[in-house]
Motif scaffolding. Sequence first.
Motif, short mmCIF file in Angstrom:
data_model
loop_
_atom_site.label_atom_id
_atom_site.label_comp_id
_atom_site.label_asym_id
_atom_site.label_seq_id
_atom_site.Cartn_x
_atom_site.Cartn_y
_atom_site.Cartn_z
N ASN A 4 1.06 -0.93 -0.34
CA ASN A 4 -0.38 -0.11 -0.55
C ASN A 4 0.82 1.28 0.01
O ASN A 4 1.40 1.29 0.12
CB ASN A 4 -0.74 0.00 1.05
N LYS A 35 -4.38 13.05 5.37
CA LYS A 35 -4.97 11.70 4.35
C LYS A 35 -4.78 11.82 2.67
O LYS A 35 -3.75 12.85 2.56
CB LYS A 35 -6.31 11.84 4.11
N TRP A 36 -4.31 10.80 1.94
CA TRP A 36 -3.69 10.56 1.40
C TRP A 36 -4.76 10.92 0.22
O TRP A 36 -5.37 10.64 -0.02
CB TRP A 36 -2.97 9.05 0.80
N LYS A 37 -4.21 11.84 -0.87
CA LYS A 37 -4.84 12.16 -2.31
C LYS A 37 -4.06 11.54 -3.65
O LYS A 37 -3.13 11.04 -3.52
CB LYS A 37 -4.45 13.67 -2.21
N SER A 38 -4.89 10.83 -4.26
CA SER A 38 -4.24 10.31 -5.40
C SER A 38 -4.67 11.39 -6.69
O SER A 38 -5.58 11.69 -6.82
CB SER A 38 -5.40 8.84 -5.66
N VAL A 68 -8.29 12.54 -5.89
CA VAL A 68 -9.32 11.79 -5.54
C VAL A 68 -8.68 11.66 -4.06
O VAL A 68 -7.82 12.03 -4.20
CB VAL A 68 -9.60 11.07 -5.65
N ASN A 69 -9.77 12.68 -2.70
CA ASN A 69 -8.85 12.36 -1.29
C ASN A 69 -9.72 11.51 -1.11
O ASN A 69 -9.75 10.83 -0.30
CB ASN A 69 -9.34 13.30 -1.07
N ASP A 70 -8.33 10.36 -1.16
CA ASP A 70 -8.14 8.60 -1.42
C ASP A 70 -6.85 8.03 -1.89
O ASP A 70 -6.16 8.52 -2.44
CB ASP A 70 -9.12 8.08 -1.13
N ASP A 71 -6.45 7.12 -1.47
CA ASP A 71 -5.66 6.23 -1.38
C ASP A 71 -5.59 5.15 -2.51
O ASP A 71 -6.26 4.46 -2.10
CB ASP A 71 -3.95 5.96 -0.70
N LEU A 72 -5.40 5.71 -3.76
CA LEU A 72 -6.33 4.72 -4.80
C LEU A 72 -5.12 3.57 -4.99
O LEU A 72 -4.00 3.66 -5.76
CB LEU A 72 -6.83 5.01 -5.72
N ASP A 76 -8.75 -0.79 -6.62
CA ASP A 76 -9.83 -0.11 -6.17
C ASP A 76 -9.95 0.54 -7.70
O ASP A 76 -10.00 1.32 -7.97
CB ASP A 76 -8.49 2.11 -5.71
N HIS A 107 1.62 13.12 1.33
CA HIS A 107 0.92 11.59 1.16
C HIS A 107 -0.37 11.89 -0.21
O HIS A 107 -1.48 11.73 -0.19
CB HIS A 107 -0.35 11.95 2.37
#
Length: 480
Positions: A4, A35-38, A68-72, A76, A107
């Motif tokens: 990850n 938080k992680w960003k993608s 996107v505000n998530d770690d993709l 995913d 991140h």
Amino acid sequence: MSENASQKSHRSKTSPFSTIQLFFNQLLNKFINRKWKSHLYAILPHPTEAKVLMLWNKSGCSLPHICVNDDLECDDIPIINKELEQKLGISVNILYCTKNYYDKSKHEIHSVYVLEQNDSITKLKEGSWIDLETLRKLSVKLPEYKLVIEEYLTEIESGDIPEVRSPWAKVGWFDSANQWINEQLQELNYQQLSPVECIKNWAISCVLRVATNRGNLYLKEASTLPLFCNEPVVTTELSKLFPEHIPTVLSIDSQRHWMLLADFGEPIGRSSSVKVKKDVYLLLAQIQIKSVEHIDRLLNVGCLDRRLEKLATQIDALFNDKNALSQLKQAEINQLQTLAPYLKNLCSQLADYKIPQTLVHGDLHLGNVALYNDNYLLFDWTDSCIAHPFFDMFQFYFSRNNIPFLSSVKVVKNEYLNQWTIYESKSRVLEAWKLAKPLCALHHAVTYQYISNCLEPREKHLFSNALSDFLREILKCKIE
């Protein structure tokens, strides 16, 4: 066999200013729990010409992009695909990720995906089609991606596709798989309730899902790497031997390594309770012990022979493989090479115990276990082979930074090892357990060696850390 975002890093030369910025970002991450960003970038080729879609802005041109505000990750794909479709305004399939960059300090994950379109390009919201010659004259907003685009355009102009490229990373594969699924559904008299979608796409496998009136069905194709079995055929055989604990295979295409699996629920996940872990590894031991009487049958259908005698012959090739050793220091390489005779002798010592070599899953963790109709099902048998059973216990030998899991190691391990006392006394089983530790690391290092050596350069980083980690575990075992 994945990693990850929080475990990945990127090394580069830094100036004093960037060092200060790095320190500032680390403080932000620590105190505000950033938080992680993608950042997702799309290479969308023209359907008939050697061109890609580029967008224009004040600072030049760029690939279509969305944040996107998530770690993709590769798990995913549905989310990534949906985000890119919304950005472009057309239906697309993701072929492969051509570049991944992890900025741990911020991140942020930056990923470039190569796509194929399902809709007419006339539906595109914006952009211009740019060929290689034009691209070289342009100012690209993110210059580091210009080379990526140039390499892609050069490839499609020449038609020179790497032989090791996965089938699912090529144009037209999804349509063929979709058509095959539809044909199987008709033969099985299943009613399709939703479009086929890709839920995983990475270097060594691709998984599609379709909702039906009898639950979700899954098509999987795994790579035909040298140490991978023909998973559809092997899974079919295992489901006959252990029907309550292996997913049901509805259809296979053995030539294309496709299999269509019946619904088997969702993975139970790595954060499961101690009781669940205990039950799963008890089941593993029972399946391994029952498989002893079916070794020839399993070898005949395609389980690889990776018994200790074979492992001993793979040591010299591994310890002299420059690519496999590329992340190790010279002192570590020298130490490994001096250990070769010791490890070969260890293979002989372990083989002298009465614990039989049998079915090994090869990548057993709780992400590859599901609970369905009150039964645990083990899936993803790509790495299955005949080897020493303790090699499936790598999670217990080499756990990292997982306190809840570590606290359960002893009780789960003991339950598993107790099953083998039908062959040896408990003290002898524990002796074998200790002997097997460096050989377990060796077994998995060989697996990653073969995987890494058969991938495109852009994919090798996915497995390089695991390979070097297992090699270093061998050194630690000897030191201990």
